[in-house]
Design an enzyme around this catalytic site. Structure first.
Site, PDB file in Angstrom:
ATOM      1  N   TYR A  90      -6.579  47.863  21.386  1.00 58.51           N
ATOM      2  CA  TYR A  90      -7.157  46.522  21.280  1.00 58.51           C
ATOM      3  C   TYR A  90      -8.381  46.449  20.382  1.00 58.51           C
ATOM      4  CZ  TYR A  90      -4.232  44.341  24.857  1.00 58.51           C
ATOM      5  OH  TYR A  90      -3.177  43.809  25.543  1.00 58.51           O
TER       6      TYR A  90
ATOM      7  N   HIS B  37      -2.067  36.113  22.522  1.00 62.14           N
ATOM      8  CA  HIS B  37      -2.665  37.351  23.030  1.00 62.14           C
ATOM      9  C   HIS B  37      -3.602  37.992  22.007  1.00 62.14           C
ATOM     10  CE1 HIS B  37      -2.736  40.334  26.217  1.00 62.14           C
ATOM     11  NE2 HIS B  37      -2.655  41.301  25.313  1.00 62.14           N
TER      12      HIS B  37
ATOM     13  N   TRP C  56      -9.435  46.964  32.339  1.00 65.97           N
ATOM     14  CA  TRP C  56      -8.571  48.121  32.113  1.00 65.97           C
ATOM     15  C   TRP C  56      -8.836  49.170  33.171  1.00 65.97           C
ATOM     16  CZ3 TRP C  56     -10.365  47.895  26.401  1.00 65.97           C
ATOM     17  CH2 TRP C  56      -9.605  46.943  25.724  1.00 65.97           C
TER      18      TRP C  56
ATOM     19  N   LYS D  31      14.479  24.593  39.998  1.00 62.61           N
ATOM     20  CA  LYS D  31      15.856  24.318  40.393  1.00 62.61           C
ATOM     21  C   LYS D  31      16.053  22.798  40.381  1.00 62.61           C
ATOM     22  CE  LYS D  31      15.269  23.980  45.432  1.00 62.61           C
ATOM     23  NZ  LYS D  31      15.706  24.490  46.744  1.00 62.61           N
TER      24      LYS D  31
ATOM     25  N   ARG E 219      -6.772  37.249  29.803  1.00 61.26           N
ATOM     26  CA  ARG E 219      -5.343  37.066  29.586  1.00 61.26           C
ATOM     27  C   ARG E 219      -4.974  35.611  29.864  1.00 61.26           C
ATOM     28  NH1 ARG E 219      -6.242  41.768  32.565  1.00 61.26           N
ATOM     29  NH2 ARG E 219      -5.534  43.722  31.581  1.00 61.26           N
TER      30      ARG E 219
ATOM     31  N   ARG F  46      -7.246  37.969  22.683  1.00 61.34           N
ATOM     32  CA  ARG F  46      -7.782  39.069  23.513  1.00 61.34           C
ATOM     33  C   ARG F  46      -8.153  40.266  22.638  1.00 61.34           C
ATOM     34  NH1 ARG F  46      -8.112  40.955  28.720  1.00 61.34           N
ATOM     35  NH2 ARG F  46      -7.303  43.019  29.179  1.00 61.34           N
TER      36      ARG F  46
END
Length: 590
Positions: A389, A351, A377, A247, A216, A354
């Site tokens: 997938y 993604h 997984w 910030k 990932r 993957r």
């Protein structure tokens, strides 16, 4: 008019409901529904004009108490006050940063403006369904509406658990339907084009890791040199990179509306977080070619460190900026898009790399257990994730067609392949599920020996019932088998002997003769939910419907002595229940 004379009734036992005529001429009922926070009984009061009306309300309260539970007394919540309390005080301390960010967007930008004024207990499924349609009519994507649905369902589940609600309207409401787009993974040729182009860019290893190992984005950007064992040829995935949150560091003097554009911006979020599950923290075997590339990358990083000198911040990351800082996920995304364009490859999400890696593992015929370990997984979700997938590419389909042809016609169209022998299955051994057919039940196993063992033992327990082993291919079981792939076992089910006791009592308390055994035992398996139990003993009494109104005492458990002791207790309550039906709510007579 003369006031109705208050009937004299015997005093009810502690905790039992009561109905009485008050001095105000109205009928009153009191029902104990639980215990208050200070330990005193939570006794609810209702009042109606007639006894029949108050009796109905008391019965409804008792049924609600015994099933879903009665809503707690006290603070009256609105949807706004509950969602605010839930997201800040309940969810925020217990979920990850990315998850709480999603919750806050759904709560403050969508749910509170759209539903916040409703009383919590008055919220209906129809309110939610109209709200989802309104979101989409105002331009929100279906996925955004679905995210709002998932968030409010989670929040209201917690309200039910704490008895601020009795049922969750979001569990009843129909969620917006999200059409999941079919992902087309890159072909082997396209992957090779991408790898060739990646070699011309900085941080080449970043893209090779994505395409070859399927990490990932957060896992690849959070990887440190300590996670790579060059001697063993293993990468250990331990953490993920978080998106920065900034910030103003200038005291709001720079004039930029977004803190991320402030020249003196300050990151208020930690850089990484540990993988959230044991499946996510995993070792992955690395090809020799990638290990060699990582060594070259390490040398290039050392040269960058020497050039940057005192500007370099050493944090140990594999993929860094020119000054040693971890890569920003947003910058990484744009670099991916630039790589696709430079390589002349069709556009796709980051993604999707993957998805490509997972499909390559399918093409190579890697066993499911190994695929799950590489991709990270969890066991309970792995089958669903593989379906999502691993894509049936033309190469996979042609391979399968060749195997079918080899089996049926003795020929194989795949160059360089060997035709299967007579009786040889075209399905790889690791894709076979062994199903023990036990009467009408089917119990699937990963291992043939476990299926054989269960069939042998079942035949001993039930010699008059069918018991045999069937071989199913995994594809067929996932789509046609009872319970789907989640029901596949890699171990032998537990078997116990369950002891039963049973007695029947007439309304006066006398034991009835039934002609059935009072005590018996049966062998039971854990997949027999109607017969199996792992408790030493459990008992109950129940009034049987019909004219006789007999009371039945039932006990079952795995400890014979405990069942016998519990049977005496169950029979004592059954006698009392037969003699005093009003005490147990079995009749409307008081």
């Amino acid at each position: 008019m003369a006031q109705t004379k208050k009937p004299r009734t015997p005093r009810q036992p502690n905790g039992a409901s009561s109905i009485y005529l008050g001095k105000d001429g109205r009928w009153h009922g009191r029902v104990t529904v639980g215990v208050k926070d200070d330990g005193t009984p939570d006794r609810r009061h209702v009042s109606r004009k007639t006894r029949a009306e108050v009796t109905k309300v008391v019965r409804d309260l008792e049924r609600q108490r015994d099933s879903t539970g009665v809503r707690k007394a006290g603070q009256t919540w609105t949807v706004k006050t509950w969602l605010t309390h839930w997201v800040e005080n309940i969810a925020a301390p217990s979920v990850g940063e990315n998850t709480i960010d999603g919750y806050r967007v759904a709560v403050y930008h969508h749910l509170i403006p759209g539903l916040g004024a409703h009383r919590l207990e008055k919220l209906e499924p129809e309110h939610l369904e109209r709200f989802y349609r309104k979101m989409q009519a105002n331009g929100s994507a279906v996925g955004t509406a679905h995210q709002a649905h998932r968030t409010v369902r989670t929040a209201l589940n917690e309200a039910v658990r704490r008895r601020h609600l009795t049922t969750n309207p979001a569990s009843i409401a129909k969620a917006p339907k999200v059409e999941e787009e079919e992902v087309e993974p890159y072909t082997v040729e396209e992957v090779q084009q991408l790898l060739a182009e990646a070699g011309k860019h900085r941080n080449t290893a970043r893209w090779v890791i994505a395409l070859a190992l399927g990490l990932r984005q957060g896992e690849a950007l959070g990887m440190q040199w300590d996670d790579i064992d060059f001697e063993l040829g293993v990468i250990r995935v331990r953490r993920g990179r978080l998106r920065p949150r900034y910030k103003h560091g200038c005291g709001d003097k720079c004039g930029r509306s977004k803190p991320g554009y402030c020249p003196q911006k300050i990151n208020t979020r930690r850089e990484t977080k540990n993988a959230k599950s044991r499946a996510g923290q995993r070792p992955i075997g690395v090809p020799d070619e990638l290990l060699q590339l990582l060594r070259q990358h390490q040398e290039e990083q050392a040269r960058e460190r020497a050039l940057a000198r005192d500007l370099w911040t050493e944090k140990g990351y594999v993929c860094t900026s020119p000054t040693g800082e971890p890569l920003n996920p947003n910058t990484d995304y744009h670099k991916w898009k630039e790589l696709l364009k430079a390589a002349g490859v069709r556009d796709a999400r980051l993604h999707d790399a993957r998805h490509t890696a997972a499909t390559v593992l399918l093409i190579l015929g890697v066993p499911d257990a190994v695929v799950d370990a590489i991709m990270g997984w969890e066991p309970g979700k792995s089958a669903r994730m593989r379906r999502r997938y691993q894509h049936l590419t033309s190469r996979v389909l042609k391979d399968t067609a060749a195997k079918v042809g080899g089996l049926l016609w003795g020929t194989d169209q795949t160059a360089g392949s060997v035709s299967p022998g007579a009786g040889q299955s075209p399905v790889p051994a690791e894709l076979v599920v062994y199903v023990a057919r036990l009467g009408e039940r089917r119990v699937p196993f990963l291992h043939r020996e476990h299926a054989d063992e269960i069939v042998a033992r079942w035949s001993e327990d039930w010699p008059d019932r069918t018991a045999e082993v069937e071989a199913w291919d995994r594809w067929r079981w996932e789509r046609q088998g009872a319970g789907g792939v989640s029901a596949i076992r890699d171990r032998l089910p537990e078997r116990v002997v369950v002891f039963y006791s049973r007695a029947l009592f007439l309304p006066g308390g006398e034991r009835a003769a039934t002609g059935l055994p009072e005590q018996w035992s049966v062998p039971a398996w854990e997949f027999e939910t109607d017969a199996y139990t792992d408790r030493a003993s459990a008992w109950r009494t129940a009034r049987r419907p019909g004219l006789g109104q007999e009371v039945e005492a039932q006990v079952r458990g795995t400890d014979k002595k405990a069942v016998e002791e519990a049977f005496a207790e169950a029979c004592a309550q059954a006698v009392d229940r037969a003699q005093n039906p009003g005490r147990y709510g079995d009749t409307d007579e008081w």
